[in-house]
Motif scaffolding. Structure first.
Motif, short mmCIF file in Angstrom:
data_model
loop_
_atom_site.label_atom_id
_atom_site.label_comp_id
_atom_site.label_asym_id
_atom_site.label_seq_id
_atom_site.Cartn_x
_atom_site.Cartn_y
_atom_site.Cartn_z
N MET A 73 0.74 -1.51 -0.29
CA MET A 73 -0.16 -0.22 -0.36
C MET A 73 0.91 1.27 -0.11
O MET A 73 0.13 2.36 0.04
N THR A 74 1.56 1.75 -0.42
CA THR A 74 3.16 2.60 -0.47
C THR A 74 2.89 3.06 -1.15
O THR A 74 2.29 2.70 -2.72
N PRO A 75 3.07 4.74 -2.03
CA PRO A 75 2.89 5.21 -3.08
C PRO A 75 3.38 4.05 -4.45
O PRO A 75 2.84 4.43 -5.30
N THR A 76 4.39 4.45 -4.21
CA THR A 76 5.62 3.91 -5.18
C THR A 76 5.28 2.61 -5.71
O THR A 76 5.11 2.22 -7.05
N SER A 77 4.25 1.10 -4.18
CA SER A 77 4.41 0.48 -5.28
C SER A 77 2.63 0.27 -5.83
O SER A 77 2.69 -0.38 -6.55
N LEU A 78 1.88 1.76 -5.82
CA LEU A 78 0.28 1.75 -6.61
C LEU A 78 1.22 2.45 -7.71
O LEU A 78 -0.53 3.59 -8.19
N THR B 60 0.64 8.57 -6.39
CA THR B 60 -0.14 8.46 -4.79
C THR B 60 -1.29 9.91 -5.58
O THR B 60 -0.77 11.07 -6.39
N PRO B 61 -3.00 10.22 -5.01
CA PRO B 61 -3.65 10.70 -5.77
C PRO B 61 -3.78 11.52 -4.62
O PRO B 61 -4.06 13.35 -5.51
N VAL B 62 -3.37 11.83 -3.27
CA VAL B 62 -2.93 12.89 -2.33
C VAL B 62 -1.99 13.68 -2.05
O VAL B 62 -0.70 13.29 -2.34
N THR B 63 -2.37 15.17 -1.48
CA THR B 63 -1.03 16.12 -1.76
C THR B 63 -1.51 16.61 0.31
O THR B 63 -2.09 16.75 0.35
N ILE B 64 -0.70 16.01 0.94
CA ILE B 64 -0.41 16.95 2.02
C ILE B 64 0.32 18.56 1.90
O ILE B 64 0.91 18.48 1.74
N HIS B 65 -1.27 19.26 2.24
CA HIS B 65 -0.33 20.37 2.87
C HIS B 65 0.05 21.28 3.66
O HIS B 65 -0.63 21.35 4.80
N LEU B 66 1.22 21.63 3.35
CA LEU B 66 1.92 22.62 4.71
C LEU B 66 1.59 24.21 4.79
O LEU B 66 2.15 24.66 3.83
N ASP C 230 8.20 13.23 -1.71
CA ASP C 230 9.30 12.30 -0.63
C ASP C 230 9.92 11.42 -1.10
O ASP C 230 8.54 10.92 -1.77
N PRO C 231 11.02 10.57 -0.46
CA PRO C 231 12.04 9.65 -1.49
C PRO C 231 10.75 9.05 -0.90
O PRO C 231 11.15 7.21 -1.19
N PHE C 232 9.54 8.58 -0.14
CA PHE C 232 8.96 7.27 -0.02
C PHE C 232 7.55 7.08 -0.54
O PHE C 232 6.52 6.47 -0.99
N GLY C 233 7.16 8.89 -1.44
CA GLY C 233 6.42 8.71 -2.52
C GLY C 233 5.28 9.07 -2.18
O GLY C 233 3.98 9.43 -2.47
N HIS C 234 5.38 9.99 -0.96
CA HIS C 234 4.33 10.37 -0.63
C HIS C 234 4.52 12.11 -1.43
O HIS C 234 5.94 12.65 -0.72
#
Length: 150
Positions: free
Chosen positions: A71-76, A79-85, A122-126
Motif C-alpha cells: 500500500m505504499t505510493p511507490t508500489s501503487l 498517490t492522488p493525495v497531497t498533504i499541504h503545509l 518525499d523519498p517514500f512517494g508521498h
C-alpha cells in the motif's frame, strides 16, 4: 470515566522503512517524534509525529494486512493525495525538504490564489505542498482568473 476526545483529522502514511521516513520528516519538515511501536523484527506497526503542529501517523507496509497488496505510493504507482503545509518562510522550508531528499514536483512560485506555493514528493512517494500566503485574494478573483485561463 470517559476520556475526552478532541476532534481531529490525521493522515496515516504507509511507507517502506518507517524508521527512515521518521528521520526524513524530522530533517525535511522539522517533525517531532511522539512515539513508535516496533515489531520484534524492527518494522514499525505504528508511529506518530507532529508536523507543523499536527499529528501524522505512519507505519511500515504490511501487505498481509491489506489483502496481500503493498500500500505504499511507490508500489501503487503514485498517490492522488497531497498533504499541504501552510508555513511562514516557505522558501527556507521548501529548500529544507529538498536538502533532506525530496524531489520537486512543482517549483515554488507566487500563485494566482495568493500563496507562494510549491510541491515536492518525499523519498517514500508521498506528495507534499508548501504554501505561504503573500496576498489576500477573494474567491471571486480566483474564479475570474480561472475563467480567463480556461
Amino acid at each position: 470515566m470517559a476520556i475526552p476526545v478532541e476532534p481531529a483529522l490525521s493522515p496515516h502514511l504507509v511507507v517502506d522503512d518507517a524508521a527512515a521516513a521518521i528521520d526524513f520528516y524530522i530533517k525535511a519538515f522539522d517533525a517531532v517524534e511522539i512515539g513508535r511501536v516496533p515489531r520484534p523484527d524492527g518494522k514499525l506497526i505504528h508511529a506518530a509525529l507532529r508536523i507543523n503542529g499536527f499529528l501524522v501517523m505512519l507505519a511500515d507496509d504490511f501487505p498481509e494486512m491489506s489483502g496481500g497488496k503493498s500500500m505504499t505510493p511507490t508500489s501503487l504507482g503514485g498517490t492522488p493525495v497531497t498533504i499541504h503545509l501552510t508555513v511562514d518562510d516557505v522558501d527556507t522550508r521548501f529548500q529544507r525538504a529538498l536538502d533532506a531528499g525530496a524531489t520537486v514536483v512543482m517549483p515554488l512560485d507566487e500563485q494566482f490564489w495568493g500563496d507562494r506555493y510549491g510541491m515536492v514528493v518525499d523519498p517514500f512517494g508521498h506528495q507534499w505542498s508548501l504554501g505561504q500566503p503573500v496576498r489576500e485574494v477573494s474567491y471571486d478573483e480566483i474564479a475570474a482568473f480561472v475563467g480567463q485561463s480556461g
